[in-house]
Design a protein around this motif. Sequence first.
Motif, mmCIF file in Angstrom:
data_model
loop_
_atom_site.group_PDB
_atom_site.id
_atom_site.type_symbol
_atom_site.label_atom_id
_atom_site.label_comp_id
_atom_site.label_asym_id
_atom_site.label_seq_id
_atom_site.Cartn_x
_atom_site.Cartn_y
_atom_site.Cartn_z
ATOM 1 N N CYS A 239 0.831 -1.210 0.000
ATOM 2 C CA CYS A 239 0.000 0.000 0.000
ATOM 3 C C CYS A 239 0.862 1.255 0.000
ATOM 4 O O CYS A 239 0.523 2.259 -0.651
ATOM 5 N N SER A 240 1.969 1.228 0.729
ATOM 6 C CA SER A 240 2.867 2.377 0.757
ATOM 7 C C SER A 240 3.411 2.675 -0.636
ATOM 8 O O SER A 240 3.453 3.833 -1.085
ATOM 9 N N ARG A 241 3.831 1.631 -1.361
ATOM 10 C CA ARG A 241 4.353 1.819 -2.716
ATOM 11 C C ARG A 241 3.246 2.214 -3.693
ATOM 12 O O ARG A 241 3.467 3.027 -4.596
ATOM 13 N N LEU A 242 2.059 1.659 -3.502
ATOM 14 C CA LEU A 242 0.937 2.043 -4.358
ATOM 15 C C LEU A 242 0.602 3.516 -4.164
ATOM 16 O O LEU A 242 0.321 4.235 -5.135
ATOM 17 N N ARG A 243 0.650 3.987 -2.914
ATOM 18 C CA ARG A 243 0.372 5.395 -2.660
ATOM 19 C C ARG A 243 1.420 6.283 -3.345
ATOM 20 O O ARG A 243 1.090 7.313 -3.948
ATOM 21 N N ARG A 244 2.674 5.901 -3.260
ATOM 22 C CA ARG A 244 3.727 6.678 -3.920
ATOM 23 C C ARG A 244 3.505 6.713 -5.420
ATOM 24 O O ARG A 244 3.719 7.740 -6.066
ATOM 25 N N SER A 245 3.065 5.592 -5.978
ATOM 26 C CA SER A 245 2.789 5.555 -7.409
ATOM 27 C C SER A 245 1.658 6.518 -7.772
ATOM 28 O O SER A 245 1.762 7.288 -8.733
ATOM 29 N N ARG A 246 0.585 6.482 -7.011
ATOM 30 C CA ARG A 246 -0.552 7.364 -7.301
ATOM 31 C C ARG A 246 -0.175 8.834 -7.163
ATOM 32 O O ARG A 246 -0.654 9.682 -7.926
ATOM 33 N N ARG A 247 0.667 9.150 -6.195
ATOM 34 C CA ARG A 247 0.997 10.551 -5.957
ATOM 35 C C ARG A 247 2.102 11.048 -6.891
ATOM 36 O O ARG A 247 2.308 12.256 -7.017
ATOM 37 N N ASN A 248 2.806 10.148 -7.562
ATOM 38 C CA ASN A 248 3.803 10.539 -8.560
ATOM 39 C C ASN A 248 3.210 10.459 -9.961
ATOM 40 O O ASN A 248 3.864 10.003 -10.897
ATOM 41 N N HIS A 249 1.945 10.902 -10.086
ATOM 42 C CA HIS A 249 1.215 10.639 -11.319
ATOM 43 C C HIS A 249 1.782 11.357 -12.532
ATOM 44 O O HIS A 249 1.458 11.008 -13.663
ATOM 45 N N MET A 250 2.666 12.342 -12.355
ATOM 46 C CA MET A 250 3.259 13.055 -13.485
ATOM 47 C C MET A 250 4.646 12.520 -13.841
ATOM 48 O O MET A 250 5.257 12.975 -14.800
#
Length: 403
Positions: free
Chosen positions: A271-282
């Motif tokens: 979940c931590s890595r998924l959150r980083r992925s979502r927040r690095n959307h650009m």
Amino acid sequence: MTLLSGYDFRQPAGPTPFPHPRPPLYNADGNALNFPVYGPLVEALRSVPEVARVEGLSMRNGDSGSVNSVPLVHLAASLVAGSMEIGNPTAMVAALARMIAKNAAEAWRVAVLSGVRISDRHDLGNSLFLVPLDQVPDTTNKIRLLNREDSLCTPAAALVHIFEVRDFFCGPQEAAVVPKEHEARVVMMRDAADCIMIAADAPAGIVAEWTLIAEAAAPRFPDSIMTVDPAVAYTFAPDVALEGSRVEEAGDTLKNWVAFGGDKRSLRTACSRLRRSRRNHMHSEDRAIDLGIALEVLLSHGAHSDQEITYRLSTRGAWLAGCDAAERRRIAGQLKAVYGLRSKAVHTGAVPSSVTINGSRTDIFSALEEGENLCGRLVRAVLARDGWPDWETLTLGGVCQRP
């Protein structure tokens, strides 16, 4: 009671909407204010044995410990300020009596969320609520957070856990001890944020946290220490509105998380890595790497063989979330393509502008977003079980369980 009723309660109540507009108790130098106008009321309080016994003790702030002493002038100031707010001195005196008799106080643990917005308060169970940010008290911490010029986040919602602080009045040494429940409460708030993120397909993350005492009769001491997560505060992500079924799904996912009998460490890492992925959307390369790690942690759990990793991830994911051959074939193809982007980002430092998934050409941003949504679905599929799957049994024809 007669003295309290003699104060002018027609004065403006002030800007703080909850729980009561209590006056500040410290000046800019950190020294206690005297409030000499409350002198007669202080003497009246001191004449009550139950109240006199708490004078000079300390009050817990609910999390990191507190050494705030209890001058009776502060209790007097809170009685007057609370009566100004509700227009009922009798109720305020009763609230103070209950707080002292129980030696307990209601507290709020506040975790401000970025990446989601909500219009109404929702009960998630276990005294945990998801609320609009404007329903969180305007404390110093909240004002400081909203005025941060260096933050890229746009907080619009908050998780609030309501709990009771026991032994509220105590000696300074006892008050300075961090309660054992505090760490468990912090973990619970982070787990709840993870459940909201995966259930709502949203980049939800905790920006900052603090605790406040919500008792009407409790003096307003300085806020507890605010903790800020730079990984959320310094990354931009668009807000996703939580409405209807999305909120219900978040609540159901949290219930499954609490009931889950397996080791949760891999779930939290994914979940931590998924959150980083979502927040690095650009940033497609960083996004692909984080998403790939999330999938690898989730679908390689318990693996002890050298089996080719792309095959293992695609096969496990297909059987975990798919319920027929066509759906499993589609999921396997999607996982192969998405995990392949992680390999390209790691080995070449770049990802293509588009990728072929199951025979269709898809732009990189859509491919990554769909991969993130699938990752969240896979987490929910694990949580829907009693524990981690027996992967061998599952991939040899296990029973489908819709996440």
